[in-house]
Write a protein that holds these residues in place. Structure first.
Motif, short mmCIF file in Angstrom:
data_model
loop_
_atom_site.label_atom_id
_atom_site.label_comp_id
_atom_site.label_asym_id
_atom_site.label_seq_id
_atom_site.Cartn_x
_atom_site.Cartn_y
_atom_site.Cartn_z
N THR A 69 0.84 -1.19 0.00
CA THR A 69 0.00 0.00 0.00
C THR A 69 0.88 1.25 0.00
OG1 THR A 69 -0.13 0.19 2.40
CG2 THR A 69 -1.77 -1.22 1.34
N ASP A 70 0.25 2.37 -0.31
CA ASP A 70 0.96 3.65 -0.32
C ASP A 70 0.41 4.51 0.82
OD1 ASP A 70 2.27 6.00 -0.90
OD2 ASP A 70 1.84 5.94 -3.05
N GLN A 71 1.33 5.13 1.57
CA GLN A 71 0.89 5.98 2.68
C GLN A 71 0.22 7.26 2.17
OE1 GLN A 71 4.08 7.28 5.37
NE2 GLN A 71 3.66 5.43 6.57
N LYS A 72 0.57 7.67 0.96
CA LYS A 72 0.17 9.01 0.51
C LYS A 72 -0.76 9.03 -0.69
CE LYS A 72 4.38 11.07 2.31
NZ LYS A 72 5.69 11.65 2.00
N SER A 73 -1.13 7.87 -1.20
CA SER A 73 -2.03 7.88 -2.37
C SER A 73 -2.85 6.60 -2.38
CB SER A 73 -1.23 7.99 -3.67
OG SER A 73 -0.56 6.78 -3.93
N LYS A 382 4.37 6.64 -3.72
CA LYS A 382 5.01 7.82 -3.13
C LYS A 382 5.73 7.43 -1.85
CE LYS A 382 1.75 11.01 -5.19
NZ LYS A 382 0.42 11.56 -5.08
N GLN A 383 5.08 6.65 -1.00
CA GLN A 383 5.69 6.17 0.24
C GLN A 383 5.15 4.77 0.53
OE1 GLN A 383 8.16 7.17 2.75
NE2 GLN A 383 7.68 5.00 2.91
N PRO A 384 5.89 3.72 0.10
CA PRO A 384 5.43 2.35 0.37
C PRO A 384 5.16 2.17 1.86
CG PRO A 384 7.26 2.30 -1.14
CD PRO A 384 7.13 3.73 -0.67
N ASN A 385 4.03 1.53 2.15
CA ASN A 385 3.58 1.45 3.53
C ASN A 385 3.48 0.00 3.96
OD1 ASN A 385 2.49 2.21 5.99
ND2 ASN A 385 0.50 2.76 5.19
N GLN A 386 2.25 -0.52 4.06
CA GLN A 386 2.08 -1.88 4.56
C GLN A 386 2.38 -2.90 3.47
OE1 GLN A 386 -1.97 -0.96 5.60
NE2 GLN A 386 -1.54 -1.26 7.75
N ILE A 387 2.91 -4.05 3.91
CA ILE A 387 3.18 -5.16 2.99
C ILE A 387 2.22 -6.29 3.34
CG2 ILE A 387 4.91 -6.78 2.13
CD1 ILE A 387 7.04 -4.87 3.39
#
Lengths: 397, 200
Positions: A69-73, A382-387
């Motif tokens: 997931t992406d933190q910013k989009s 933009k900022q990879p988040n959860q895997i």
């Protein structure tokens, strides 16, 4: 009455007709994706707003993929673990803050924290379905087959049967640990503030109180083979046997953090009281096997993970990854990272750890056997988040 | 209080819980050879790599998928006969109460006749090999855990889902997820064999 058609009008009519034919062909070829989206709100928590994406991409082996997931989009990147590259990035309906996966049904669920809107992404069709919830989500779990959802709301826990669109409100106090018990439609609820632990039978809507500790407790971890569950409270380890239905306090001085149980259900990993050590405990005899010194530990959700067949322990540190080979009896190995860890996950084959870090759009690959970083995979996030792993090294039931 | 049965199964699980993944595999199991039951060990297939999975006959999805991938992998490996001859697939039941050797052998043969079906004669031997594989298993009924032997009707079996590749000297070479496609599995096995050959 006669209709006069001059050359100019005829040309104009011909152009209009051609434009109309072209529009028709474009819509036929590319489907309704080009049409403006409808903003009709959903009122029922059943299949609504299905928007199929006509796409050749097809997921057949879940273990082959990780979903980032992406933190910013509102985006989800699909990482092919065999080819070590992002093979697709999907536009989601919102920027996901809470995620869960139903591995038997190939669904990824996502939502924003404190919202009433839950979305389901079908990984086999890439269809996205919206579910309207009655209360704001704080925490989310889903059953493996996707039939049940449980979410933490502000004042209670809510179980949703996604097939029947029926919500059941379970009165609780404060934040709870929520766990679906495999092979049985049962929800385990552990209230963090009060130490009340109960099992809710989803089909017959009955609640069985297991115990109340009258003290705050950590999050609960259940053994994959269902023999027992563990938690910490007042710097002690507690064990509840699901065989004998007995709660036992143990003599370890530990941090009030969630215990970690390895996938083969044999080892229990706990932080020492000040988080400056990792204690390895036999999950059956509850005897200490090893204690390893640790550097400061980072506070992220998946801060401990095990791999290469549960022999290598990885711990998120502050700008470092600490790794321990349980059979080598050496001090933890520190692998420097350029930034704090956001999330970590172990591949289904147990051999590689995937890491997202702050201020980087790449996924770091850490080889569990060699205990070193072997590759970095760029993403368009933009900022990879959860895997979210397609499959894990957990038990099948 | 624990019953004596509880203590014995717990004892089994606990005493062997820390096997080293680098240790060499050894086991004592039984197989059906024609109509005859025979004891086998890891030594029965000298010079061969062992492709191993655990499971049970009434498994709804994981075990059939695993055995299907075994079969596909062996098919692809047979296109390189020197590779196929070096690999022996084994399927070990973790449900010895329900899986007798006859139905177990029939089950694995349905997927691929080259798969050898193995069964432990007791839970000590079963737990020993499961522990060496760093695998997990258990039994439950209506979500409540159960301890063998003498499990009640209708119990469910749970287990971890890896496929393992062991070298001829019985060291663990590689591990694969159960749903890895047979073609990819064959590719990985062939690569492991080539690496080993180049080392010799």
């Amino acid at each position: 009455m006669s209709i006069k058609i001059d050359k100019g009008n005829f040309r104009f009519a011909l152009i209009l007709a051609l434009i109309a034919v072209c529009c028709f062909l474009i819509i036929m070829l590319f489907g309704s994706d080009l049409l403006p989206p409808t903003s009709k709100p959903t009122t029922e928590p059943t299949a609504q707003q299905k928007q199929p994406q006509t796409d050749e991409f097809n997921i057949t082996e879940l273990s082959r993929y990780a979903f980032i997931t992406d933190q910013k989009s509102p985006q989800l990147a699909i990482l092919d673990l065999y080819d070590k590259q992002i093979v697709k990035t999907i536009e989601l309906k919102t920027t996901p803050q809470l995620t869960a996966i139903s591995r038997e049904a190939d669904y990824i669920w996502y939502a924003q924290r404190n919202s009433k809107q839950l979305y389901r992404l079908d990984l086999s069709t890439l269809e996205q379905t919206a579910f309207q919830l009655s209360q704001n989500l704080q925490q989310l779990i889903v059953s493996a087959n996707g039939q049940w959802i449980a979410y933490q709301a502000e004042q209670n826990v809510i179980a949703l049967n996604t097939e029947q669109s029926a919500e059941t409100i379970l009165p609780t106090t404060g934040e709870s640990t929520l766990i679906f018990i495999p092979n049985k439609e049962t929800l385990l609820i552990g209230e963090r503030q009060t130490g009340r632990v109960a099992m809710f039978e989803l089909t017959n809507q009955t609640t069985k109180e297991l115990f109340t500790r009258q003290q705050p407790i950590s999050e609960i971890s259940i053994m994959p083979n269902l023999m027992a569950f563990f938690f910490t409270s007042e710097n002690r380890l507690f064990h509840y046997s699901l065989l004998n239905e007995q709660l036992t306090e143990h003599d370890f001085t530990v941090a009030n953090k969630r215990p970690y149980i390895t996938s083969e259900s044999r080892k229990l990993l706990l932080f020492g009281k000040n988080e400056n050590s990792l204690q390895v405990i036999n999950a059956y005899t509850l005897k200490l096997i090893h204690s390893f010194p640790l550097n400061p530990v980072a506070s992220i959700e998946n801060q401990i993970l095990t791999g290469w067949l549960e022999q290598v322990v990885t711990i998120a540190g502050q700008n470092t990854l600490q790794s321990i080979d349980l059979n080598a009896e050496q001090s933890p190995k520190n692998t420097a990272l350029n930034a704090p860890i956001v999330d970590m996950a172990v591949q289904a084959d147990s051999k590689k750890l995937l890491i997202t870090t702050q201020n980087s759009n790449a996924i770091i690959g850490f080889d569990m056997r060699q205990q070193k970083i072997t590759n970095q995979i760029p993403t368009e996030l933009k900022q990879p988040n959860q895997i979210i792993m397609g499959q894990t090294n957990r038990l099948c039931h | 209080m624990f019953s004596s049965r509880t203590i014995s199964f717990f004892f089994l699980l606990s005493i062997v819980g820390l096997a080293n993944a680098d240790e060499r595999l050894s086991f004592q199991l039984e197989r059906l050879n024609g109509s005859k039951v025979e004891q086998v060990s890891e030594q029965n297939w000298p010079d061969k790599y062992l492709l191993i999975a655990i499971g049970f006959v009434s498994c709804p999805d994981i075990c059939p998928t695993t055995l299907l991938q075994f079969s596909k992998a062996m098919h692809y490996l047979q296109q390189q006969p020197q590779s196929a001859d070096k690999v022996q697939p084994l399927f070990i039941t973790i449900d010895p109460q329900r899986d007798d050797l006859q139905n177990l052998t029939k089950y694995t043969a349905h997927f691929d006749p080259s798969v050898v079906a193995l069964r432990a004669t007791d839970y000590v031997k079963l737990n020993d090999v499961v522990d060496q594989l760093k695998a997990g298993y258990g039994y439950s009924l209506d979500g409540k855990p159960l301890l063998p032997p003498n499990l009640p009707e209708g119990y469910t079996v749970m287990h971890t889902t890896y496929m393992y590749l062991y070298s001829p000297n019985r060291e663990l070479v590689d591990v694969f997820p159960y749903d890895m496609d047979g073609k990819e599995l064959a590719k990985r096995i062939a690569a492991a064999l080539t690496t080993a050959d180049n080392k010799e």
